[in-house]
Design an enzyme around this catalytic site. Structure first.
Site, short mmCIF file in Angstrom:
data_model
loop_
_atom_site.label_atom_id
_atom_site.label_comp_id
_atom_site.label_asym_id
_atom_site.label_seq_id
_atom_site.Cartn_x
_atom_site.Cartn_y
_atom_site.Cartn_z
N CYS A 264 0.86 -1.18 0.00
CA CYS A 264 0.00 0.00 0.00
C CYS A 264 0.90 1.23 0.00
O CYS A 264 1.89 1.28 0.73
CB CYS A 264 -0.93 0.02 1.22
SG CYS A 264 -2.11 1.40 1.18
N TYR B 253 -19.65 24.15 11.15
CA TYR B 253 -19.17 22.76 10.98
C TYR B 253 -17.66 22.72 11.27
O TYR B 253 -16.85 22.27 10.46
CB TYR B 253 -19.46 22.24 9.57
CG TYR B 253 -20.86 22.48 9.07
CD1 TYR B 253 -21.89 21.58 9.35
CD2 TYR B 253 -21.17 23.61 8.31
CE1 TYR B 253 -23.19 21.80 8.88
CE2 TYR B 253 -22.46 23.84 7.85
CZ TYR B 253 -23.46 22.94 8.14
OH TYR B 253 -24.74 23.17 7.67
N ASP C 85 -17.91 24.82 6.31
CA ASP C 85 -17.26 23.61 5.78
C ASP C 85 -18.17 22.42 6.09
O ASP C 85 -17.87 21.60 6.96
CB ASP C 85 -15.89 23.44 6.42
CG ASP C 85 -15.09 22.29 5.82
OD1 ASP C 85 -15.60 21.64 4.88
OD2 ASP C 85 -13.97 22.03 6.29
N CYS D 246 -16.11 19.33 0.41
CA CYS D 246 -15.53 18.09 -0.09
C CYS D 246 -16.42 17.46 -1.16
O CYS D 246 -16.16 16.35 -1.61
CB CYS D 246 -15.31 17.10 1.06
SG CYS D 246 -16.83 16.64 1.93
#
Length: 468
Positions: free
Chosen positions: A176, A329, A399, A426
């Site tokens: 990974c 937020y 946010d 996002c």
């Protein structure tokens, strides 16, 4: 002839669509195909048919795109963690920026020129400061194993990431490249140790076994390194021996914590926690501020790029001495602290009580006394009474989660008429939806996409709004 479910088709991928899927046209219908790149000519099988589009599974790349590259990781084609490793990083950044622009124009009704080119991350790989590996008694089979005529046993001590769409099977990682290399090395060591010492993985179906998750956190600005071992049982002898073996093999580990989750909940958050070695937290910085990060505390996953994101938000806020700033937020208060130096007062609002506790702790640790944090659901606490108590904001930063802002919050912002508004997101599709509503009284001057998660389709964006 209409496209049918189960039909095999050939098409050229024309562009990159939302959520990382390539999109092409077949008989005039848009077809979304995961694992493709613009310029690929592919064979695919339709598995979902809608009125205006369909989705298809990639069967074969007939002619690769000039942009297609060989993924760094052997698991890239099946792992849900890195869906864009077959694209060069500069192309990833370009396509992400185009997706944000498309959402702003198509959903938000904004001019394409206000969306700037996406800002890429400094590191394409090894950028995450946290990996949450899952442990299971069932492993995800390879495509070769699935296609064999004979029976293939899927029972194993599987340690890695969930196979896409499966809660019960784990892709047994052999490498990974998202976190520092030591992260995978620790995972591999724990897997081998447990196999050699007959320590059973947790069986989610039968609710038995021992090891459930392995969470690894490392600091960007310090040498701190945390291993959080999440178990189904509280067994001091097993955890002490495993921890001793880890420290002997990896002496740089600064703290080891055992979260005990003996509930049905599949999360890596324990019902209680035992500190086995070290202080039980690590320390990192964003900007000039230091944060103690406990095992289950939220912290931006890409530390260095979080500083870039926050710097864009701060620049868009155009802060002035004596400003009253609201941070909706606010999470654990990282952005609230980041913008606090010029402020008369910063008011952070957050729904999650643990996050508020962490935010207050972070403010105290950094000796910041002009920041207040309010616990509650945004639509319930962000009221006229609040602004009367704390003062009307000169600047407001929001946010929200992926779903965007609640309708009541949008209406409150329109009613409040804040001079300077900054929207961090996002999810550019819900951001575009909210910006369209806010444009009733705010002018959207600029949108800056910021890539926080290379090798994935995810992209953050920051919007600068001013009262009309």
């Amino acid at each position: 002839m209409a496209v049918k479910k189960g039909q095999e088709i050939e098409l050229e991928i024309e562009s990159a669509a939302f959520k990382g899927k390539g999109v092409g046209k077949f008989e005039g219908m848009a077809v979304f195909v995961h694992g493709t790149a613009p310029g690929d000519k592919v064979k695919a099988r339709v598995f979902k048919k809608k009125k205006k589009f369909c989705e298809a599974k990639l069967l074969e790349i007939l002619e690769p795109s000039p942009d297609r590259i060989e993924p760094k990781c052997r698991h890239a084609k099946v792992c849900g963690g890195c869906s864009w490793q077959h694209l060069p990083y500069d192309k990833q950044v370009q396509y992400k920026g185009e997706q944000v622009r498309d959402h702003m124009v198509r959903i938000g009704g904004l001019e394409p020129s206000i969306v700037k080119d996406a800002m890429g991350a400094r590191n394409e790989f090894y950028y995450r400061n946290k990996m949450e590996y899952s442990i299971s008694s069932k492993r995800w089979l390879t495509e070769e194993e699935i296609n064999r005529d004979e029976f293939v046993d899927d029972t194993a001590f599987a340690a890695g990431l969930h196979a896409p769409g499966r809660f019960d099977k784990i892709l047994n990682l052999q490498e990974c490249h998202l976190q520092v290399p030591e992260s995978y090395e620790i995972l591999d060591f724990v897997r081998s140790y447990c196999e050699e010492n007959d320590i059973p993985p947790f069986d989610i179906m039968n609710k038995e076994g021992y090891l459930r998750h392995l969470m690894i956190r490392n600091s960007y600005h310090t040498d701190d390194f945390m291993v959080n071992i999440v178990t189904y049982q509280d067994d001091e002898e097993i955890i002490r021996k495993l921890s001793a073996a880890l420290l002997e093999e990896f002496p740089f580990i600064s703290t080891i914590v055992n979260n005990v989750n003996d509930t049905k909940s599949p999360t890596a958050v324990g019902r209680f926690e035992n500190v086995i070695h070290g202080p039980g937290y690590i320390v990192d910085k964003i900007g000039d501020y230091t944060f103690k990060i406990h095992p289950n505390a939220f912290f931006q996953t890409n530390t260095k790029q979080a500083e870039t994101l926050y710097s864009v938000a701060r620049d868009y806020a155009e802060l002035k001495d004596g400003d009253v700033i609201y941070d909706l937020y606010c999470g654990v208060g990282t952005l609230s602290l980041f913008v606090s130096p010029k402020a008369k007062k910063v008011v952070g609002i957050e729904l999650v009580d643990v996050a508020i506790e962490n935010a207050r702790f972070n403010a105290e640790e950094n000796e910041i006394d002009n920041v207040s944090f309010v616990l509650g659901d945004m639509k319930d606490v962000f009221t006229t009474e609040m602004t009367e108590e704390y003062g009307a904001p000169d600047v407001l930063i929001t946010d929200p989660p992926r779903a965007g802002m609640h309708q009541d919050v949008v209406e409150r912002l329109i009613e409040l008429k804040v001079p300077r508004l900054v929207y961090v997101s996002c999810n550019s599709s819900t951001m575009a939806r909210d910006l369209k509503l806010l444009s009733e009284c705010y002018e959207v001057q600029e949108v800056q996409p910021v890539d926080m998660f290379p090798q994935t389709w995810h992209i953050e964006a920051v919007a600068k709004l001013r009262l009309k």
